[in-house]
Design a protein around this motif. Structure first.
Motif, PDB file in Angstrom:
ATOM      1  N   GLY A  12      29.835 -57.507 -33.123  1.00 31.83           N
ATOM      2  CA  GLY A  12      29.546 -56.623 -31.996  1.00 31.83           C
ATOM      3  C   GLY A  12      30.334 -55.326 -32.103  1.00 31.83           C
ATOM      4  N   GLU A  13      30.304 -54.569 -31.015  1.00 33.03           N
ATOM      5  CA  GLU A  13      31.029 -53.293 -30.962  1.00 33.03           C
ATOM      6  C   GLU A  13      32.527 -53.605 -30.832  1.00 33.03           C
ATOM      7  N   GLY A  14      33.369 -52.803 -31.487  1.00 29.80           N
ATOM      8  CA  GLY A  14      34.817 -52.917 -31.281  1.00 29.80           C
ATOM      9  C   GLY A  14      35.467 -54.131 -31.926  1.00 29.80           C
ATOM     10  N   ILE A  50      18.328 -40.450 -39.834  1.00 27.72           N
ATOM     11  CA  ILE A  50      17.678 -41.473 -38.993  1.00 27.72           C
ATOM     12  C   ILE A  50      18.710 -42.075 -38.031  1.00 27.72           C
ATOM     13  N   ARG A  51      19.956 -42.266 -38.510  1.00 25.77           N
ATOM     14  CA  ARG A  51      21.027 -42.779 -37.624  1.00 25.77           C
ATOM     15  C   ARG A  51      21.141 -41.911 -36.364  1.00 25.77           C
ATOM     16  N   GLU A  52      21.170 -40.600 -36.601  1.00 24.10           N
ATOM     17  CA  GLU A  52      21.302 -39.653 -35.490  1.00 24.10           C
ATOM     18  C   GLU A  52      20.137 -39.835 -34.508  1.00 24.10           C
ATOM     19  N   LEU A  54      18.418 -42.497 -33.986  1.00 22.76           N
ATOM     20  CA  LEU A  54      18.500 -43.799 -33.319  1.00 22.76           C
ATOM     21  C   LEU A  54      19.573 -43.862 -32.247  1.00 22.76           C
ATOM     22  N   LEU A  55      20.712 -43.222 -32.520  1.00 20.43           N
ATOM     23  CA  LEU A  55      21.882 -43.480 -31.670  1.00 20.43           C
ATOM     24  C   LEU A  55      22.119 -42.442 -30.589  1.00 20.43           C
ATOM     25  N   THR A  56      21.316 -41.352 -30.594  1.00 15.97           N
ATOM     26  CA  THR A  56      21.484 -40.341 -29.538  1.00 15.97           C
ATOM     27  C   THR A  56      20.271 -40.355 -28.618  1.00 15.97           C
ATOM     28  N   LEU A  70      12.660 -47.894 -37.365  1.00 14.62           N
ATOM     29  CA  LEU A  70      13.562 -46.816 -37.807  1.00 14.62           C
ATOM     30  C   LEU A  70      14.792 -47.392 -38.516  1.00 14.62           C
ATOM     31  N   PHE A  71      15.354 -48.484 -37.974  1.00 12.69           N
ATOM     32  CA  PHE A  71      16.480 -49.123 -38.682  1.00 12.69           C
ATOM     33  C   PHE A  71      16.014 -49.577 -40.070  1.00 12.69           C
ATOM     34  N   ALA A  72      14.810 -50.138 -40.133  1.00 14.38           N
ATOM     35  CA  ALA A  72      14.302 -50.630 -41.421  1.00 14.38           C
ATOM     36  C   ALA A  72      14.022 -49.472 -42.383  1.00 14.38           C
ATOM     37  N   ALA A  74      15.637 -46.532 -42.409  1.00 14.51           N
ATOM     38  CA  ALA A  74      16.947 -46.078 -42.891  1.00 14.51           C
ATOM     39  C   ALA A  74      17.442 -47.036 -43.981  1.00 14.51           C
ATOM     40  N   ARG A  75      17.237 -48.334 -43.742  1.00 13.19           N
ATOM     41  CA  ARG A  75      17.697 -49.358 -44.699  1.00 13.19           C
ATOM     42  C   ARG A  75      16.925 -49.263 -46.018  1.00 13.19           C
ATOM     43  N   ALA A  76      15.646 -48.959 -45.945  1.00 11.53           N
ATOM     44  CA  ALA A  76      14.831 -48.850 -47.165  1.00 11.53           C
ATOM     45  C   ALA A  76      15.369 -47.737 -48.063  1.00 11.53           C
ATOM     46  N   ASP A  96      29.132 -51.853 -44.011  1.00 17.37           N
ATOM     47  CA  ASP A  96      29.453 -52.028 -42.591  1.00 17.37           C
ATOM     48  C   ASP A  96      28.112 -52.093 -41.846  1.00 17.37           C
ATOM     49  N   ARG A  97      27.669 -53.300 -41.533  1.00 19.22           N
ATOM     50  CA  ARG A  97      26.371 -53.656 -40.922  1.00 19.22           C
ATOM     51  C   ARG A  97      25.236 -53.617 -41.949  1.00 19.22           C
ATOM     52  N   PHE A  98      24.257 -54.505 -41.733  1.00 18.65           N
ATOM     53  CA  PHE A  98      23.045 -54.543 -42.582  1.00 18.65           C
ATOM     54  C   PHE A  98      21.966 -55.307 -41.822  1.00 18.65           C
ATOM     55  N   ASP A 100      21.490 -58.291 -40.776  1.00 22.52           N
ATOM     56  CA  ASP A 100      21.813 -59.210 -39.671  1.00 22.52           C
ATOM     57  C   ASP A 100      22.031 -58.454 -38.352  1.00 22.52           C
ATOM     58  N   SER A 101      22.400 -57.157 -38.425  1.00 21.48           N
ATOM     59  CA  SER A 101      22.478 -56.373 -37.180  1.00 21.48           C
ATOM     60  C   SER A 101      21.081 -56.198 -36.598  1.00 21.48           C
ATOM     61  N   SER A 102      20.091 -55.928 -37.437  1.00 19.82           N
ATOM     62  CA  SER A 102      18.718 -55.812 -36.904  1.00 19.82           C
ATOM     63  C   SER A 102      18.276 -57.142 -36.292  1.00 19.82           C
ATOM     64  N   ARG A 103      18.589 -58.242 -36.983  1.00 20.04           N
ATOM     65  CA  ARG A 103      18.198 -59.561 -36.460  1.00 20.04           C
ATOM     66  C   ARG A 103      18.894 -59.836 -35.115  1.00 20.04           C
ATOM     67  N   ALA A 104      20.173 -59.436 -35.009  1.00 18.53           N
ATOM     68  CA  ALA A 104      20.928 -59.737 -33.786  1.00 18.53           C
ATOM     69  C   ALA A 104      20.569 -58.806 -32.634  1.00 18.53           C
ATOM     70  N   TYR A 105      20.425 -57.492 -32.923  1.00 13.85           N
ATOM     71  CA  TYR A 105      20.235 -56.511 -31.837  1.00 13.85           C
ATOM     72  C   TYR A 105      18.758 -56.347 -31.464  1.00 13.85           C
ATOM     73  N   GLN A 106      17.880 -56.199 -32.464  1.00 14.82           N
ATOM     74  CA  GLN A 106      16.490 -55.852 -32.138  1.00 14.82           C
ATOM     75  C   GLN A 106      15.677 -57.054 -31.664  1.00 14.82           C
ATOM     76  N   SER A 107      16.265 -58.252 -31.691  1.00 12.84           N
ATOM     77  CA  SER A 107      15.537 -59.428 -31.204  1.00 12.84           C
ATOM     78  C   SER A 107      15.846 -59.736 -29.735  1.00 12.84           C
ATOM     79  N   ARG A 157      23.632 -44.750 -27.927  1.00  8.52           N
ATOM     80  CA  ARG A 157      22.429 -45.246 -27.255  1.00  8.52           C
ATOM     81  C   ARG A 157      22.360 -46.771 -27.245  1.00  8.52           C
ATOM     82  N   ILE A 158      22.854 -47.421 -28.288  1.00  7.93           N
ATOM     83  CA  ILE A 158      22.773 -48.885 -28.333  1.00  7.93           C
ATOM     84  C   ILE A 158      24.078 -49.518 -27.848  1.00  7.93           C
ATOM     85  N   GLY A 159      25.206 -48.928 -28.266  1.00  9.63           N
ATOM     86  CA  GLY A 159      26.506 -49.439 -27.806  1.00  9.63           C
ATOM     87  C   GLY A 159      26.627 -49.421 -26.288  1.00  9.63           C
TER      88      GLY A 159
HETATM   89  P1  TMP Z   1      28.182 -48.561 -35.527  1.00 10.91           P
HETATM   90  O1  TMP Z   1      27.925 -48.016 -36.888  1.00 10.91           O
HETATM   91  O2  TMP Z   1      29.155 -47.718 -34.769  1.00 10.91           O
HETATM   92  O3  TMP Z   1      28.496 -49.984 -35.500  1.00 10.91           O
HETATM   93  O4  TMP Z   1      26.874 -48.294 -34.646  1.00 10.91           O
HETATM   94  C1  TMP Z   1      25.638 -48.653 -34.991  1.00 10.91           C
HETATM   95  C2  TMP Z   1      24.940 -49.130 -33.749  1.00 10.91           C
HETATM   96  O5  TMP Z   1      23.602 -49.458 -34.114  1.00 10.91           O
HETATM   97  C3  TMP Z   1      25.546 -50.375 -33.131  1.00 10.91           C
HETATM   98  O6  TMP Z   1      25.396 -50.328 -31.709  1.00 10.91           O
HETATM   99  C4  TMP Z   1      24.672 -51.492 -33.664  1.00 10.91           C
HETATM  100  C5  TMP Z   1      23.328 -50.818 -33.816  1.00 10.91           C
HETATM  101  N1  TMP Z   1      22.478 -51.384 -34.881  1.00 10.91           N
HETATM  102  C6  TMP Z   1      21.315 -52.043 -34.540  1.00 10.91           C
HETATM  103  O7  TMP Z   1      20.995 -52.170 -33.364  1.00 10.91           O
HETATM  104  N2  TMP Z   1      20.523 -52.527 -35.547  1.00 10.91           N
HETATM  105  C7  TMP Z   1      20.822 -52.368 -36.871  1.00 10.91           C
HETATM  106  O8  TMP Z   1      20.073 -52.829 -37.753  1.00 10.91           O
HETATM  107  C8  TMP Z   1      22.050 -51.684 -37.212  1.00 10.91           C
HETATM  108  C9  TMP Z   1      22.416 -51.492 -38.651  1.00 10.91           C
HETATM  109  C10 TMP Z   1      22.843 -51.203 -36.188  1.00 10.91           C
END
Ligand code: TMP
Length: 209
Positions: A12-14, A50-52, A54-56, A70-72, A74-76, A96-98, A100-107, A157-159
């Motif tokens: 998670g965050e932090g 793409i990060r920019e 997604l997160l703003t 969009l996460f996919a 960026a990953r591609a 730092d993240r791959f 499994d973050s998509s599986r955990a957050y986007q589901s 935006r996601i945090g």
């Molecule tokens: P971070 O790089 O500061 O950890 O921030 C990335 C943010 O994006 C964080 O809130 C987790 C989120 N995230 C997803 O929701 N899905 C993803 O596949 C990835 C890589 C990150």
């Protein structure tokens, strides 16, 4: 030449992922290995763009499906242009993240299943999977405190999603570790920074030989 190894840090965050990704990279370099340290979303100029995106901006800026795509995307880019070439050169890649973050957050919303998220990964990145994944696990209050100190009240935006969302994300990560113990290891991130690093390096067993 040997194929390199692909290690990801999740959580998670932090939870201290970025600090630990750097520390593990340093430890491996001290052992004489060539290491590429990178992050998601990002890692290449186009993926950082793409990060920019997604997160703003506002929560409703993207639908959950667009967000996952969009996460996919960026990953591609990241896999094709940075991670796969480094592995082919025999380097260790610490990310730092791959996926499994998509599986955990986007589901979390329930609109996309785990198998749909993995299908997108197959199409985008030919199903590249890490050799080992570490989930940094921290009690919720500690993670909230650390994330708040890091973001100084300005989470992205996601945090910035509510605590029940982040609790569900963490529950997903913990379930992945139970379901796939060979690849995914849960690490107690409440230990000192040095102890967490030592734990991570020890849990590279079977990969360093
Ligand atoms: P971070 O790089 O500061 O950890 O921030 C990335 C943010 O994006 C964080 O809130 C987790 C989120 N995230 C997803 O929701 N899905 C993803 O596949 C990835 C890589 C990150």
């Amino acid at each position: 030449m040997n194929q390199g190894r692909f290690i990801t840090l999740e959580g998670g965050e932090g939870t201290g992922k970025s600090t630990q990704a750097r520390a593990v990279a340093n430890a491996l370099e001290k052992d004489g290995l060539k290491v590429l340290l990178t992050r998601e979303p990002g890692g290449t100029p186009a993926a950082e763009t793409i990060r920019e995106l997604l997160l703003t901006g506002a929560e409703e800026k993207w639908t959950i499906r667009t967000e996952a795509l969009l996460f996919a995307a960026a990953r591609a880019e990241h896999c094709a242009k940075l991670i796969r070439p480094a592995l082919a050169r025999g380097e260790w890649v610490i990310c730092d993240r791959f996926i499994d973050s998509s599986r955990a957050y986007q589901s979390v919303s329930g609109q996309l299943s785990d198998s749909e998220i993995l299908d997108i990964h197959r199409i985008g990145s030919e199903y590249l999977m890490p050799d080992r994944t570490f989930i940094l696990d921290l009690p919720e209050e500690d993670a909230l405190r650390r994330a708040a100190a890091r973001d100084r009240g300005e989470s992205d935006r996601i945090g910035g999603r509510d605590s029940s969302y982040h609790r569900a994300v963490m529950a997903n990560f913990r379930k992945f570790a139970v379901d796939d113990p060979d690849r995914i290891r849960l690490i107690d991130a409440s230990q000192s920074v040095e102890a967490v690093t030592a734990d991570l390096v020890q849990n590279l067993d079977g990969l360093t030989a």
